[in-house]
Design an enzyme around this catalytic site. Structure first.
Site, PDB file in Angstrom:
ATOM      1  N   ARG A  72    -116.107  65.570 -37.955  1.00 15.02           N
ATOM      2  CA  ARG A  72    -116.263  66.906 -38.455  1.00 15.02           C
ATOM      3  C   ARG A  72    -116.875  67.915 -37.413  1.00 15.02           C
ATOM      4  NH1 ARG A  72    -120.372  67.009 -41.235  1.00 15.02           N
ATOM      5  NH2 ARG A  72    -120.944  65.091 -41.281  1.00 15.02           N
ATOM      6  N   TYR A 130    -108.305  64.913 -38.368  1.00 18.72           N
ATOM      7  CA  TYR A 130    -109.519  63.921 -38.604  1.00 18.72           C
ATOM      8  C   TYR A 130    -109.994  64.012 -40.203  1.00 18.72           C
ATOM      9  CZ  TYR A 130    -114.035  62.025 -39.167  1.00 18.72           C
ATOM     10  OH  TYR A 130    -115.145  61.404 -39.721  1.00 18.72           O
ATOM     11  N   GLY A 131    -110.130  62.835 -40.775  1.00 18.93           N
ATOM     12  CA  GLY A 131    -110.668  62.886 -42.213  1.00 18.93           C
ATOM     13  C   GLY A 131    -111.412  64.228 -42.779  1.00 18.93           C
ATOM     14  N   LYS A 175    -115.188  66.892 -48.176  1.00 16.88           N
ATOM     15  CA  LYS A 175    -116.507  67.449 -48.003  1.00 16.88           C
ATOM     16  C   LYS A 175    -115.850  69.165 -48.293  1.00 16.88           C
ATOM     17  CE  LYS A 175    -118.589  64.027 -46.376  1.00 16.88           C
ATOM     18  NZ  LYS A 175    -119.422  63.269 -46.850  1.00 16.88           N
ATOM     19  N   HIS A 224    -123.878  65.567 -52.031  1.00 21.03           N
ATOM     20  CA  HIS A 224    -123.556  64.408 -51.440  1.00 21.03           C
ATOM     21  C   HIS A 224    -124.505  63.295 -51.644  1.00 21.03           C
ATOM     22  CE1 HIS A 224    -123.474  63.457 -46.648  1.00 21.03           C
ATOM     23  NE2 HIS A 224    -122.659  62.834 -47.290  1.00 21.03           N
ATOM     24  N   SER A 255    -124.781  61.362 -43.510  1.00 18.37           N
ATOM     25  CA  SER A 255    -123.832  60.643 -42.982  1.00 18.37           C
ATOM     26  C   SER A 255    -124.375  59.512 -41.863  1.00 18.37           C
ATOM     27  CB  SER A 255    -122.575  61.377 -42.356  1.00 18.37           C
ATOM     28  OG  SER A 255    -122.134  62.102 -43.307  1.00 18.37           O
ATOM     29  N   CYS A 270    -126.223  56.921 -42.758  1.00 15.32           N
ATOM     30  CA  CYS A 270    -127.810  56.642 -42.758  1.00 15.32           C
ATOM     31  C   CYS A 270    -127.970  55.514 -43.803  1.00 15.32           C
ATOM     32  CB  CYS A 270    -128.528  57.828 -43.068  1.00 15.32           C
ATOM     33  SG  CYS A 270    -128.938  58.785 -41.759  1.00 15.32           S
ATOM     34  N   GLY A 271    -126.760  54.811 -44.462  1.00 15.19           N
ATOM     35  CA  GLY A 271    -127.065  53.748 -45.142  1.00 15.19           C
ATOM     36  C   GLY A 271    -126.455  54.025 -46.557  1.00 15.19           C
ATOM     37  N   THR A 313    -123.520  53.695 -47.719  1.00 21.51           N
ATOM     38  CA  THR A 313    -122.433  52.682 -48.182  1.00 21.51           C
ATOM     39  C   THR A 313    -123.167  51.520 -48.390  1.00 21.51           C
ATOM     40  OG1 THR A 313    -120.400  54.014 -47.265  1.00 21.51           O
ATOM     41  CG2 THR A 313    -120.214  51.806 -47.679  1.00 21.51           C
ATOM     42  N   ASP A 358    -120.477  58.319 -51.681  1.00 16.76           N
ATOM     43  CA  ASP A 358    -120.624  59.559 -51.091  1.00 16.76           C
ATOM     44  C   ASP A 358    -120.969  60.836 -51.669  1.00 16.76           C
ATOM     45  OD1 ASP A 358    -120.639  60.567 -48.247  1.00 16.76           O
ATOM     46  OD2 ASP A 358    -119.071  61.551 -48.806  1.00 16.76           O
ATOM     47  N   SER A 368    -115.722  55.764 -35.943  1.00 20.93           N
ATOM     48  CA  SER A 368    -114.600  55.167 -36.635  1.00 20.93           C
ATOM     49  C   SER A 368    -114.785  54.983 -38.205  1.00 20.93           C
ATOM     50  CB  SER A 368    -114.465  54.058 -35.859  1.00 20.93           C
ATOM     51  OG  SER A 368    -115.193  53.179 -35.760  1.00 20.93           O
ATOM     52  N   ARG A 369    -113.577  54.892 -38.438  1.00 23.10           N
ATOM     53  CA  ARG A 369    -113.639  54.784 -40.367  1.00 23.10           C
ATOM     54  C   ARG A 369    -112.684  53.523 -40.917  1.00 23.10           C
ATOM     55  NH1 ARG A 369    -117.450  58.576 -42.910  1.00 23.10           N
ATOM     56  NH2 ARG A 369    -118.343  59.876 -41.074  1.00 23.10           N
TER      57      ARG A 369
END
Length: 647
Positions: A106, A255-256, A264, A284, A306, A308-309, A311, A331, A425-426
């Site tokens: 981002r 990019y996403g 977002k 968020h 983002s 920081c755990g 998921t 998310d 990476s995603r």
């Protein structure tokens, strides 16, 4: 775009168009042929949006996205032949994209909110101080930015018209959007991340409103692409939002977070402005369902920055016996009151766009089981047996397997000096594939929220968990959140940054007004006979003097959730402290831990640290919100300092 797309011209019958009508209506928009779908599928408002976009961007052809399997197969095949993605034969329908190294995250510095007056979008900082709570752009500069980038930007390309729903299509909590893009990668990713296709066009056939999303990967002014398989224009990338018109415009990045405009941009930036107008919250936050040993189920929402755990928590396998946990979302949460004043949440997304490094069978087996089919990976490493690799998977790869890093170069474990996978990476995977997806995750009414957690990476001073004393104190805790920076944005190095509500990059309007909106929710709930959830602060990342984590994390985080839910039930298992309520000694169930935990150190509240924390927060408020900080929050800071002084 290759001929294969032009061959895909059949008119879907879902909208009931007769052959006679097809013949009588030209299947073009401003001269550009529609090679998939038909113009009669578009409502008057959608058609006007498409016409304006065609006139501006001048595509060679138009593809109305239907969201079907056949379409997806053709688009993925096209992307593969262009070199944008490669197949991962070790898995079922999985693909890897490698982006231009200049387009990997981002771009917060190039993301703007457009309003008539600056103070509508961002707080006015103290004189001489750089504002950090968003970027404003004037309407004139907004128009100039578009005119200098978009004219003719889709020449030689296909314009995709992507109808999508944020949230279950039939839920009253959901919102619809139309994204226009020239990226087939975006279309394939949006198919995973949203409910996309003809059903949305049917919902919009009554000419109702939608969020307008215009995106182009762009081309450099020179017309030369340094990486033809991943077109982008990083020097001129810009992401624009105009809340008054429910409009998003993005140029230059594939990019996403910059190109999947439902994420977002819509779900948070535009979503938060709609939520303010309509009296709800767009946040968020992950959403997690927790069932205790007695079979009682509750739901929590949690806001972490983002990477920081979120998921890992959303897909946790609890180590505490008798507990089960199920994922609603990892998310974003949209939360609205029902008729009884209960705050209910939906996950507006349809997939997971998770950070790959650090995810493994050890840390998050549910995520790993989710991503091995129907997934698009971006900027991870590949293996010679047709699979993927990233940091954290070292124990899951055979010794004789060769690794190619995200830049396409040979990589050797223990020898190479650079990461195999980009730190940001995603994986982009369908949420429905998660083995612990909650049965109610697509429920129209949303799930009832009993607790809200805030948290971040705080290596020093901040205890494992504490409870806010009241709703307004909890809002203060959210507004004062700080965390180590991550690779999810363009920041470099590990520094402690203020990230209020984990929303700092995502506010769609003035942060001071956002805090006021949060404060107002308690009164809104009371008016309809409800009450707000309890608020807690979480810190999994506290370290000891040797730099080692004090808490094991992952599945053992269920022990903290157990205490949180007992507090929701008003269990007398807490101890008052100047910063809030912490677990009473022995209240956290530590039975069965593989290694002992220093509970005293984990919950120690150093006075000097917290006095400095107060000063840092005050300086932050004074610098960033000198005119916009609500009085209730200023008073909470004064009260915290007084309590600390009495320690």
């Amino acid at each position: 775009m290759p001929q294969v797309i032009e061959q895909f011209t059949k008119l879907p019958t879902a909208l009931g168009c007769s052959p006679k009508l097809r013949l009588s209506v030209s299947n073009r928009v401003r001269g550009a042929p529609i090679v998939n779908g038909h113009v009669v599928q578009l409502s008057a408002k959608i058609r006007m949006f498409v016409e304006e976009s065609v006139a501006l961007c001048k595509p060679d052809r138009i593809h109305i996205v239907d969201g079907g399997e056949e379409e997806s197969t053709i688009l993925l095949d096209t992307l593969q032949r262009l070199g944008t993605i490669q197949s991962l034969p070790k898995y079922d329908n999985c693909w890897l994209a490698r982006t231009n190294p200049a387009d990997v995250a981002r771009v917060e510095s190039k993301t703007f909110i457009c309003t008539e007056r600056r103070e509508q979008a961002i707080p006015t900082p103290k004189e001489g101080v750089q504002g950090t709570l968003g970027n404003w752009i004037s309407p004139d500069d907004y128009d100039t930015a578009i005119r200098s980038r978009f004219p003719g930007c889709m020449q030689g390309r296909t314009m995709y018209v992507v109808p999508f729903s944020m949230g279950p299509i039939d839920s009253p909590l959901s919102k619809f959007g139309i994204e226009i893009t020239d990226s087939a990668y975006v279309v394939c990713s949006m198919r995973i991340m949203t409910r996309m296709g003809l059903q949305v066009l049917e919902k919009l056939s009554d000419n109702s409103d939608f969020i307008k999303c215009l995106h182009s990967v762009g081309t450099p002014l020179s017309g030369k692409l340094t990486m033809p398989s991943w077109p982008c224009d990083p020097e001129r990338t810009i992401i624009l939002h105009k809340p008054a018109k429910n409009e998003i415009v993005s140029y230059g990045s594939g990019y996403g977070g910059n190109s999947l405009l439902g994420k977002k941009c819509f779900a948070l930036r535009i979503g938060s402005t709609i939520a303010q107008r309509e009296g709800w919250l767009a946040e968020h936050m992950l959403i997690l369902g927790v069932t205790d040993p007695n079979g009682v189920k509750k739901y929590i929402a949690a806001a972490f920055p983002s990477a920081c755990g979120k998921t890992n928590l959303a897909m946790m396998n609890p180590t505490l016996p008798g507990y089960t946990m199920e994922c609603v979302g990892d998310d974003i949460a949209w939360m609205k009151f029902d008729s009884k004043g209960q705050l209910r949440a939906i996950n507006p997304e349809n997939g997971f766009f998770g950070v790959a490094p650090g995810t493994s069978m050890e840390t998050n087996p549910n995520a790993m089981q989710t991503v091995y089919k129907n997934t698009i990976f971006t900027n991870v490493a590949t293996t010679s047996d047709g699979g993927v690799f990233w940091e954290g998977m070292e124990k899951e790869i055979a010794i004789d397997v060769e690794i190619t890093d995200w830049l396409g170069q040979p990589w050797k474990m223990g020898e190479s000096k650079t990461p195999a996978a980009h730190p940001n990476s995603r994986f982009c995977a369908p949420a429905g594939q998660c083995p612990i997806i909650d049965p109610a995750w697509e429920g129209k009414e949303g799930v009832p929220i009993s607790a809200i957690l805030f948290g971040g990476r705080r290596p020093e001073g901040v205890p494992l968990v504490y409870e806010a004393n009241s709703w307004s104190h909890g809002v203060f805790v959210g507004s004062a959140m700080r965390s180590e920076t991550t690779a999810a944005a363009e920041h470099k190095g590990k520094v402690i940054m203020h990230d209020p509500f984990a929303m700092r990059p995502f506010f769609g309007y003035n942060f001071g007004d956002y805090i006021k909106h949060w404060l107002s929710m308690e009164q809104r709930a009371a008016k309809v006979g409800g009450h707000m959830p309890k608020i807690f602060h979480i810190n999994w990342f506290r370290k000891d003097a040797k730099g080692k984590f004090l808490w094991p994390g992952f599945g053992d985080n269920s022990r903290v959730i157990d205490w949180v839910l007992r507090r929701v039930d008003e269990c007398d298992c807490y101890k008052d402290t100047p910063i809030g309520r912490i677990p009473a000694p022995g209240a956290i169930n530590l039975e069965g831990l593989s290694s002992p935990v220093n509970e005293k150190e984990l919950f120690h509240i150093p006075k000097d640290f917290w006095m400095k924390e107060v000063e840092d927060i005050k300086q932050y408020y004074d610098n960033q919100l000198p005119h916009d900080l609500p009085a209730e929050i200023a008073q909470q800071l004064v009260d915290l300092k007084r309590r600390l002084e009495r320690m």
